[in-house]
Design an enzyme around this catalytic site. Structure first.
Site, short mmCIF file in Angstrom:
data_model
loop_
_atom_site.label_atom_id
_atom_site.label_comp_id
_atom_site.label_asym_id
_atom_site.label_seq_id
_atom_site.Cartn_x
_atom_site.Cartn_y
_atom_site.Cartn_z
N ALA B 72 0.83 -1.21 0.00
CA ALA B 72 0.00 0.00 0.00
C ALA B 72 0.87 1.26 0.00
CB ALA B 72 -0.93 -0.01 1.22
N THR B 73 2.00 1.18 0.66
CA THR B 73 2.91 2.34 0.71
C THR B 73 3.32 2.78 -0.69
OG1 THR B 73 3.72 1.67 2.87
CG2 THR B 73 5.14 3.13 1.59
N ASN B 148 -5.32 2.96 11.73
CA ASN B 148 -4.66 1.70 12.11
C ASN B 148 -4.32 1.67 13.59
OD1 ASN B 148 -2.49 3.61 11.84
ND2 ASN B 148 -1.05 1.89 11.79
N GLN B 176 -6.57 -0.66 6.27
CA GLN B 176 -7.19 -1.31 7.43
C GLN B 176 -8.63 -1.76 7.19
OE1 GLN B 176 -5.63 -2.39 9.99
NE2 GLN B 176 -3.74 -1.47 9.26
N HIS B 198 -2.13 -7.87 1.69
CA HIS B 198 -1.76 -8.90 2.69
C HIS B 198 -2.44 -8.69 4.05
CE1 HIS B 198 1.00 -6.18 4.93
NE2 HIS B 198 0.93 -5.53 3.78
N THR B 247 9.06 -6.85 -13.57
CA THR B 247 8.32 -8.09 -13.37
C THR B 247 7.46 -8.00 -12.11
OG1 THR B 247 10.06 -9.34 -14.46
CG2 THR B 247 8.59 -10.58 -13.01
N CYS B 337 3.65 3.27 13.32
CA CYS B 337 3.94 4.09 12.13
C CYS B 337 2.92 5.20 11.92
CB CYS B 337 4.03 3.23 10.86
SG CYS B 337 5.36 2.02 10.92
#
Lengths: 381, 381
Positions: B72-73, B148, B176, B198, B247, B337
């Site tokens: 996501a970052t 989060n 989230q 993920h 890739t 974070c």
């Protein structure tokens, strides 16, 4: 199937790579370096151990100077954009992949001066060409270790020596050589080394990285959470955190560690020897077939296990199609994301058929491919 | 082990996710969209099918507007840096993750004007605050769907309506919430949607992405080989090729597709209901223990399954350590974070302990955690 597309990604991977990915997901599936609980530490350990594997493999003194990226392209973007500022001069070759050429074009549009030297199809860049191109504002030489179209190996060590003498940095794109040719960043004078994880290093797709000499600091390509120094508004200063924002591909990195471990266990010399034998067998066999045009260095010259060819009177895409559908042989037609290499070669219009070998190919497969191409050529006549 | 760190990454994944990753690596392990041979087409099909899964899941009209990133970052960096130019104004909240805050700080240093609105710990941003902050040069509103740290859900639909009326774009960070709360980009007025693969979407680490409204074009974050238009010096114009150089993480994308398929099969309402039940059980149980401080919205308010807390007189890191070592409970201490969220909360100095639940947690696990925390609190007294 005969898989001759190893320059795009190697397949199959060693059994231990599949197992490492699965073990990581099933038993160590936490987020590395984000928490202190047991499974997070296990995940962090995977990442650190792979960093150490990579450092030892390329003779990198400090594993923390190994930065993980999602592929070699990201590592090239990070290295080039993180280093070059308007007014800087960079030297490159006419054999590079778009992953070098396109970021350089973008930088050129922002005021970076780019010199693209015409390389020889047989030998790559000559060190003297590079030396002559160095200017007062030259900051970087960036070039591939071996061409993904021609297999030609460029004289990295000699150019690295010149770079050092002249106070210029050298970045090497080892996408086609890491795991296939020995690379020693210290002996070869490599200041920044870009690698793909999923080619010669035998790891999964979604992995790659950048080695960065310890005294260099780059501008980051992405900023975000790093699991450490969360209170700061700006990115941390230290490698690798500075460059690795966001959750890493931990299962992929686990697989990459297993891939490198496999190579070290087998021995890179043994791998090299087998790939050499196969590519020579292929070149010698194809060289005898009338109507086959082979490009790049001849069979007696050291090369990466990549071969470009054309059949007289046939489009590369047609040849690849026939190889796949009639003989189950996986090859790649076209420009291979490296238009400059095809301009150098004179094949820009239609490209070539690329056959690229790996450690798991066999002499029987090579023989089968030679026969298939011979049959295709005969049928044309 | 009781895994309560699902906001960092979900674990375990559905069995079908492990299987999809393995099947992809073992049987479809070619490079997607790089060649035309059979296995390359199979790999390309995996990528396309996951794109379609994602599009259907978020009610995105065109799957080609779904761009894969490594997390996501990266998607946030692509969206923010690709859109905002010096002189533009962007509005954000005080609840954001460093993956939003840090790219914005970098952009601020390059001349982008940033307004960070103070959000309520109980309700997030108020739509009126956003409306009042819009200026003539406002280009974008960027905010998390849910914090989060606090689990508080921000009123995306209401803010989306205002954005549309005022001709401002809205980017939502669903790290989230994707897979946990229903998201409909059309109904909610989301112009750019960032997702982690993920977390709630149950895919492997190394996956994430960005949805981009069809009429928008971003500057690319990375340039390189795209498998198509290889002859051009610059990046292709089209999505997704323009943004997906190098890739892709094909095995990860295969797993992500399986994760979303699992969610759609189970039904997101069923998942939501279970997570709601568990987080309420946790809050009600912990709320009765003297010395436990719970942050964020109360147990009757709709929230993401994330809970921040502290124990009186104990450092968060000590509490997480005890939970892990004595009770096998995985939690996360610190700032997560998101320092601004802790500033908003008044916990910037030491942070909080975060317990984050997932669909595979059970009421027994929640009860075990409540008991463990009760025991830790008693032992202090």
């Amino acid at each position: 199937m005969i898989y001759f597309d190893n320059a795009a990604t190697t397949w199959p991977k060693p059994e231990s790579v599949y197992e490492a990915v699965e073990l990581c997901m099933r038993q160590k599936g936490a987020n590395p370096s984000r928490s202190g609980h047991t499974m997070a530490l296990l995940a962090g350990q995977i990442v650190f151990e792979t960093r150490v594997q990579i450092a030892e493999f390329f003779n990198i003194a400090d594993p923390l100077q190994v930065v993980f990226t999602s592929n070699a392209t990201e590592a090239l973007n990070l290295g080039l954009k993180g280093l070059l500022k308007p007014g800087d001069h960079v030297i490159t070759s006419s054999l590079e992949h778009n992953a070098v050429t396109r970021p350089l074009e973008k930088l050129r549009s922002q005021g970076v001066e780019v010199t693209k030297l015409q390389a020889s199809v047989q030998e790559g860049l000559h060190p003297q060409q590079v030396e002559a191109a160095i200017q007062e504002n030259t900051k970087l030489i960036v070039l591939s270790h071996a061409s993904n179209v021609l297999g030609v190996i460029q004289p990295i060590s000699e150019i690295g020596k010149i770079a050092k003498e002249r106070g210029v940095l050298m970045m090497v794109d080892s996408a086609q050589t890491a795991g296939t040719l020995s690379i020693d960043v210290q002996a070869m004078g490599i200041d920044l080394l870009v690698f793909a994880g999923h080619k010669g290093l035998l790891g999964p797709q979604g992995t790659g990285g950048l080695y960065l000499r310890g005294d260099l600091q780059l501008d980051s390509l992405k900023e975000g959470g790093t699991g450490a120094n969360s209170e700061e508004l700006f990115q941390p200063e230290e490698s690798p955190e500075r460059y690795e924002s966001g959750t890493l591909n931990t299962p992929g990195i686990a697989g990459l560690g297993a891939g490198i471990e496999f190579i070290r266990r087998e021995g890179i010399d043994k791998i090299r020897e087998k790939e050499n034998t196969l590519i020579r067998q292929l070149m010698l066999g194809l060289g005898k077939i009338p109507g086959v045009l082979l490009y790049g260095p001849g069979p007696t010259v050291e090369r990466a296990p990549v071969l470009s060819l054309n059949l007289e009177g046939r489009e590369p895409s047609e040849v690849s199609y026939l190889l796949d559908r009639l003989y189950g042989i996986a090859s790649r037609p076209g420009l291979h994301c490296a238009p400059d290499a095809h301009r150098t070669l004179g094949t820009f219009k239609h490209g070539t058929v690329r056959l690229s070998l790996g450690y798991f190919n066999t002499t029987q497969e090579v023989e089968g491919c030679i026969q298939a191409i011979a049959t295709i050529c005969e049928q044309k006549n």
